[in-house]
Design a protein around this motif. Structure first.
Motif, PDB file in Angstrom:
ATOM      1  N   ASN A  40      -4.392   0.828 -19.643  1.00  0.00           N
ATOM      2  CA  ASN A  40      -5.172   1.926 -20.198  1.00  0.00           C
ATOM      3  C   ASN A  40      -4.539   3.284 -19.898  1.00  0.00           C
ATOM      4  O   ASN A  40      -4.482   3.707 -18.739  1.00  0.00           O
ATOM      5  N   PRO A  41      -4.068   4.011 -20.913  1.00  0.00           N
ATOM      6  CA  PRO A  41      -3.409   5.303 -20.683  1.00  0.00           C
ATOM      7  C   PRO A  41      -4.369   6.371 -20.176  1.00  0.00           C
ATOM      8  O   PRO A  41      -3.946   7.372 -19.622  1.00  0.00           O
ATOM      9  N   PHE A  42      -5.685   6.159 -20.377  1.00  0.00           N
ATOM     10  CA  PHE A  42      -6.656   7.149 -19.913  1.00  0.00           C
ATOM     11  C   PHE A  42      -7.016   6.959 -18.441  1.00  0.00           C
ATOM     12  O   PHE A  42      -7.777   7.726 -17.875  1.00  0.00           O
ATOM     13  N   ASN A  43      -6.447   5.923 -17.845  1.00  0.00           N
ATOM     14  CA  ASN A  43      -6.792   5.616 -16.463  1.00  0.00           C
ATOM     15  C   ASN A  43      -5.663   6.003 -15.511  1.00  0.00           C
ATOM     16  O   ASN A  43      -5.276   5.247 -14.625  1.00  0.00           O
ATOM     17  N   ALA A  44      -5.132   7.201 -15.699  1.00  0.00           N
ATOM     18  CA  ALA A  44      -3.985   7.654 -14.914  1.00  0.00           C
ATOM     19  C   ALA A  44      -4.316   7.810 -13.434  1.00  0.00           C
ATOM     20  O   ALA A  44      -3.429   7.822 -12.592  1.00  0.00           O
ATOM     21  N   MET A  45      -5.604   7.933 -13.090  1.00  0.00           N
ATOM     22  CA  MET A  45      -6.012   8.144 -11.704  1.00  0.00           C
ATOM     23  C   MET A  45      -6.280   6.821 -10.990  1.00  0.00           C
ATOM     24  O   MET A  45      -6.771   6.814  -9.870  1.00  0.00           O
ATOM     25  N   TYR A  46      -5.922   5.700 -11.629  1.00  0.00           N
ATOM     26  CA  TYR A  46      -6.247   4.385 -11.083  1.00  0.00           C
ATOM     27  C   TYR A  46      -5.713   4.220  -9.659  1.00  0.00           C
ATOM     28  O   TYR A  46      -6.445   3.823  -8.751  1.00  0.00           O
ATOM     29  N   HIS A  47      -4.455   4.529  -9.458  1.00  0.00           N
ATOM     30  CA  HIS A  47      -3.823   4.363  -8.144  1.00  0.00           C
ATOM     31  C   HIS A  47      -4.538   5.195  -7.084  1.00  0.00           C
ATOM     32  O   HIS A  47      -4.859   4.713  -5.986  1.00  0.00           O
ATOM     33  N   GLN A  48      -4.807   6.433  -7.430  1.00  0.00           N
ATOM     34  CA  GLN A  48      -5.459   7.337  -6.482  1.00  0.00           C
ATOM     35  C   GLN A  48      -6.853   6.838  -6.113  1.00  0.00           C
ATOM     36  O   GLN A  48      -7.256   6.875  -4.946  1.00  0.00           O
ATOM     37  N   LYS A  49      -7.589   6.351  -7.100  1.00  0.00           N
ATOM     38  CA  LYS A  49      -8.947   5.860  -6.853  1.00  0.00           C
ATOM     39  C   LYS A  49      -8.936   4.638  -5.935  1.00  0.00           C
ATOM     40  O   LYS A  49      -9.705   4.551  -4.983  1.00  0.00           O
ATOM     41  N   MET A  97      -6.562   3.615  -3.849  1.00  0.00           N
ATOM     42  CA  MET A  97      -6.089   3.932  -2.503  1.00  0.00           C
ATOM     43  C   MET A  97      -7.192   4.606  -1.686  1.00  0.00           C
ATOM     44  O   MET A  97      -7.306   4.394  -0.474  1.00  0.00           O
ATOM     45  N   ALA A  98      -8.021   5.413  -2.363  1.00  0.00           N
ATOM     46  CA  ALA A  98      -9.155   6.037  -1.672  1.00  0.00           C
ATOM     47  C   ALA A  98     -10.163   4.983  -1.227  1.00  0.00           C
ATOM     48  O   ALA A  98     -10.728   5.043  -0.127  1.00  0.00           O
ATOM     49  N   LEU A  99     -10.380   3.970  -2.077  1.00  0.00           N
ATOM     50  CA  LEU A  99     -11.300   2.893  -1.729  1.00  0.00           C
ATOM     51  C   LEU A  99     -10.756   2.052  -0.568  1.00  0.00           C
ATOM     52  O   LEU A  99     -11.502   1.600   0.299  1.00  0.00           O
ATOM     53  N   LEU A 100      -9.433   1.855  -0.535  1.00  0.00           N
ATOM     54  CA  LEU A 100      -8.827   1.113   0.568  1.00  0.00           C
ATOM     55  C   LEU A 100      -8.949   1.882   1.878  1.00  0.00           C
ATOM     56  O   LEU A 100      -9.069   1.287   2.946  1.00  0.00           O
ATOM     57  N   GLU A 150      -7.392  -3.266   8.927  1.00  0.00           N
ATOM     58  CA  GLU A 150      -6.134  -2.594   9.238  1.00  0.00           C
ATOM     59  C   GLU A 150      -5.575  -1.858   8.020  1.00  0.00           C
ATOM     60  O   GLU A 150      -5.106  -0.742   8.111  1.00  0.00           O
ATOM     61  N   VAL A 151      -5.574  -2.507   6.858  1.00  0.00           N
ATOM     62  CA  VAL A 151      -5.128  -1.905   5.596  1.00  0.00           C
ATOM     63  C   VAL A 151      -3.775  -1.204   5.757  1.00  0.00           C
ATOM     64  O   VAL A 151      -3.662   0.006   5.602  1.00  0.00           O
ATOM     65  N   GLU A 152      -2.739  -1.984   6.055  1.00  0.00           N
ATOM     66  CA  GLU A 152      -1.395  -1.415   6.184  1.00  0.00           C
ATOM     67  C   GLU A 152      -0.679  -1.486   4.837  1.00  0.00           C
ATOM     68  O   GLU A 152       0.230  -2.276   4.617  1.00  0.00           O
ATOM     69  N   LEU A 153      -1.128  -0.645   3.912  1.00  0.00           N
ATOM     70  CA  LEU A 153      -0.604  -0.659   2.548  1.00  0.00           C
ATOM     71  C   LEU A 153      -0.136   0.731   2.122  1.00  0.00           C
ATOM     72  O   LEU A 153      -0.194   1.088   0.949  1.00  0.00           O
ATOM     73  N   VAL A 199       0.200  -3.630 -10.066  1.00  0.00           N
ATOM     74  CA  VAL A 199      -0.270  -4.996  -9.825  1.00  0.00           C
ATOM     75  C   VAL A 199      -0.579  -5.183  -8.341  1.00  0.00           C
ATOM     76  O   VAL A 199      -1.619  -5.736  -7.968  1.00  0.00           O
ATOM     77  N   ALA A 200       0.314  -4.693  -7.482  1.00  0.00           N
ATOM     78  CA  ALA A 200       0.118  -4.817  -6.031  1.00  0.00           C
ATOM     79  C   ALA A 200      -1.132  -4.073  -5.585  1.00  0.00           C
ATOM     80  O   ALA A 200      -1.916  -4.581  -4.762  1.00  0.00           O
ATOM     81  N   VAL A 201      -1.350  -2.881  -6.122  1.00  0.00           N
ATOM     82  CA  VAL A 201      -2.528  -2.086  -5.773  1.00  0.00           C
ATOM     83  C   VAL A 201      -3.805  -2.798  -6.214  1.00  0.00           C
ATOM     84  O   VAL A 201      -4.792  -2.880  -5.471  1.00  0.00           O
ATOM     85  N   MET A 202      -3.768  -3.350  -7.417  1.00  0.00           N
ATOM     86  CA  MET A 202      -4.937  -4.060  -7.944  1.00  0.00           C
ATOM     87  C   MET A 202      -5.249  -5.294  -7.097  1.00  0.00           C
ATOM     88  O   MET A 202      -6.416  -5.568  -6.768  1.00  0.00           O
ATOM     89  N   ILE A 203      -4.217  -6.036  -6.722  1.00  0.00           N
ATOM     90  CA  ILE A 203      -4.402  -7.228  -5.890  1.00  0.00           C
ATOM     91  C   ILE A 203      -5.046  -6.846  -4.560  1.00  0.00           C
ATOM     92  O   ILE A 203      -5.974  -7.508  -4.084  1.00  0.00           O
ATOM     93  N   ALA A 204      -4.557  -5.763  -3.946  1.00  0.00           N
ATOM     94  CA  ALA A 204      -5.121  -5.308  -2.666  1.00  0.00           C
ATOM     95  C   ALA A 204      -6.600  -4.972  -2.825  1.00  0.00           C
ATOM     96  O   ALA A 204      -7.442  -5.381  -2.013  1.00  0.00           O
ATOM     97  N   PHE A 205      -6.933  -4.246  -3.870  1.00  0.00           N
ATOM     98  CA  PHE A 205      -8.320  -3.836  -4.083  1.00  0.00           C
ATOM     99  C   PHE A 205      -9.244  -5.039  -4.254  1.00  0.00           C
ATOM    100  O   PHE A 205     -10.284  -5.157  -3.601  1.00  0.00           O
ATOM    101  N   TYR A 206      -8.847  -5.992  -5.115  1.00  0.00           N
ATOM    102  CA  TYR A 206      -9.699  -7.147  -5.352  1.00  0.00           C
ATOM    103  C   TYR A 206      -9.735  -8.073  -4.138  1.00  0.00           C
ATOM    104  O   TYR A 206     -10.744  -8.744  -3.881  1.00  0.00           O
ATOM    105  N   GLY A 207      -8.657  -8.106  -3.371  1.00  0.00           N
ATOM    106  CA  GLY A 207      -8.647  -8.907  -2.153  1.00  0.00           C
ATOM    107  C   GLY A 207      -9.690  -8.421  -1.161  1.00  0.00           C
ATOM    108  O   GLY A 207     -10.485  -9.209  -0.627  1.00  0.00           O
ATOM    109  N   TYR A 208      -9.714  -7.114  -0.922  1.00  0.00           N
ATOM    110  CA  TYR A 208     -10.695  -6.548   0.010  1.00  0.00           C
ATOM    111  C   TYR A 208     -12.117  -6.652  -0.547  1.00  0.00           C
ATOM    112  O   TYR A 208     -13.072  -6.849   0.199  1.00  0.00           O
ATOM    113  N   THR A 209     -12.245  -6.540  -1.857  1.00  0.00           N
ATOM    114  CA  THR A 209     -13.570  -6.707  -2.471  1.00  0.00           C
ATOM    115  C   THR A 209     -14.097  -8.121  -2.237  1.00  0.00           C
ATOM    116  O   THR A 209     -15.282  -8.324  -1.912  1.00  0.00           O
TER     117      THR A 209
END
Length: 368
Positions: free
Chosen positions: A283-292, A294-297, A306-309, A318-328
């Protein structure tokens, strides 16, 4: 206690322990199980002269990685004791030894004490080799007390000790302080028993988190280094497969053994599927995805993970998304274990339907 949730069982066990401790008197106190930090080997021994059972632990080196290894070794020992049926069979306290001549209390040492104190392990700081100037040693003790107080650790006792006679050419300084150290420990045993029990419960939960974080880190590394994870469109399939595998392994770690069909159902009905992954990656409108994300992590880090990411950047979507869903998923399983009994958690329909409900609620809250 299969008819009770984990939360109910912990409360009942804590109440039973509190009652047992209140009934103790000076003559009926159990042997104190003490870990000693600052010794170079891991060993276990009993002294016939004192009612204290001592574990020597790994020596603390002034290196962040070595400090983590020391903390991990102590946490493992505390966690292993948490499964004992004997409420008194816990690590009751830590004697942390500091050479009085070092006049230094910072860095790795302070991090070590902060980390373990935060889970409720009772501490006594032992100032060793107290053969120098009394005023200097007392000033060092005051410095430690002041730092501890400023960091919410004002409950830590400090005892000065010279463990063995010190001979010089002119005279001998007789050993002192060990009797004070033992007496201080025994007097505080009721509080130490309660604190050790609570710490054991916390560490047992934390150990599962540590193991699950290792699973997340593995899939994050694979995604970060993988060629197909950086190719648009194709990376949607790659992310979906990694998330499915990761959920299965995290579930196994929490003894929530959901079939692969159950995991697929959870992923689909929680909207952690191709559609959601597509939006996150394309989604090109979701440019803040990474920032959002990382804030949740960072929120998870504040909750005790520990969240050493920190090495993830915007290209590692993909790595960021995996981390987010893993912690969820970890958060959802922990909530599940608080709500249901062990018997209920054997029912895969209960597990799947409730994980779907919890994950959807979490994702809805995060989207807000």
């Amino acid at each position: 206690m299969n008819g009770y949730t984990n939360q109910q069982k912990e409360k009942m066990e804590e109440e039973a322990l509190r009652k047992a401790v209140d009934e103790l008197d000076r003559t009926s106190l159990p042997t104190a199980n003490i870990m000693v930090a600052g010794i170079t080997q891991i060993a276990e021994y009993d002294s016939p002269d004192i009612p204290i059972h001592i574990w020597d632990t790994v020596g603390l080196e002034l290196d962040s990685e070595k400090t983590k290894e020391s903390i991990r070794a102590i946490r493992d020992t505390i966690a292993n004791k948490s499964v004992s049926d004997d409420h008194f069979d816990r690590i009751h306290a830590i004697w942390y030894c500091i050479n009085s001549g070092s006049n230094r209390y910072q860095g790795a040492e302070l991090d070590f004490i902060k980390n373990l104190h935060s889970i409720g392990v009772p501490f006594i700081i032992v100032l060793t080799q107290c053969i120098g100037d009394d005023d200097e040693i007392n000033a060092f003790e005051d410095k430690i007390k002041s730092i501890n107080l400023s960091m919410g650790m004002g409950d830590i006792e400090i005892v000065q000790v010279l463990a063995m006679d010190k001979k010089t050419k002119k005279y001998t300084i007789e050993a002192f302080g060990l009797d004070v150290l033992v007496d201080t420990t025994i007097k505080k045993m009721p509080d130490f028993i309660k604190g050790g029990f609570i710490a054991a419960q916390k560490v047992s939960k934390a150990q599962k988190r540590v193991q699950c974080e290792e699973i997340i880190y593995y899939y994050v590394r694979v995604a970060k280094e993988g060629f197909w994870d950086k190719v648009p469109i194709v990376n949607i399939f790659s992310a979906n497969n990694k998330i499915l595998d990761m959920f299965k392994k995290i579930g196994d770690m929490y003894n929530t053994q959901v079939s692969i069909e159950g995991i697929e159902k959870i992923v689909k009905e929680s909207r952690i599927d191709f559609g959601n992954i597509f939006n996150g990656l394309i989604n090109p409108f979701n440019a803040m995805y990474h920032q959002k994300v990382m804030a949740l992590l960072q929120v998870k880090k504040n909750e005790g993970f520990e969240v050493e990411l920190n090495n993830l950047d915007k290209r590692d979507r993909v790595a960021v998304m995996i981390a987010f869903y893993g912690y969820t998923f970890i958060t959802a399983i922990e909530e599940l274990w608080e709500k249901f009994t062990e018997e209920q958690l054997k029912d895969m329909d209960i597990v799947c339907s409730n994980l779907i409900t919890i994950i959807n609620r979490i994702l809805k809250e995060k989207r807000k």
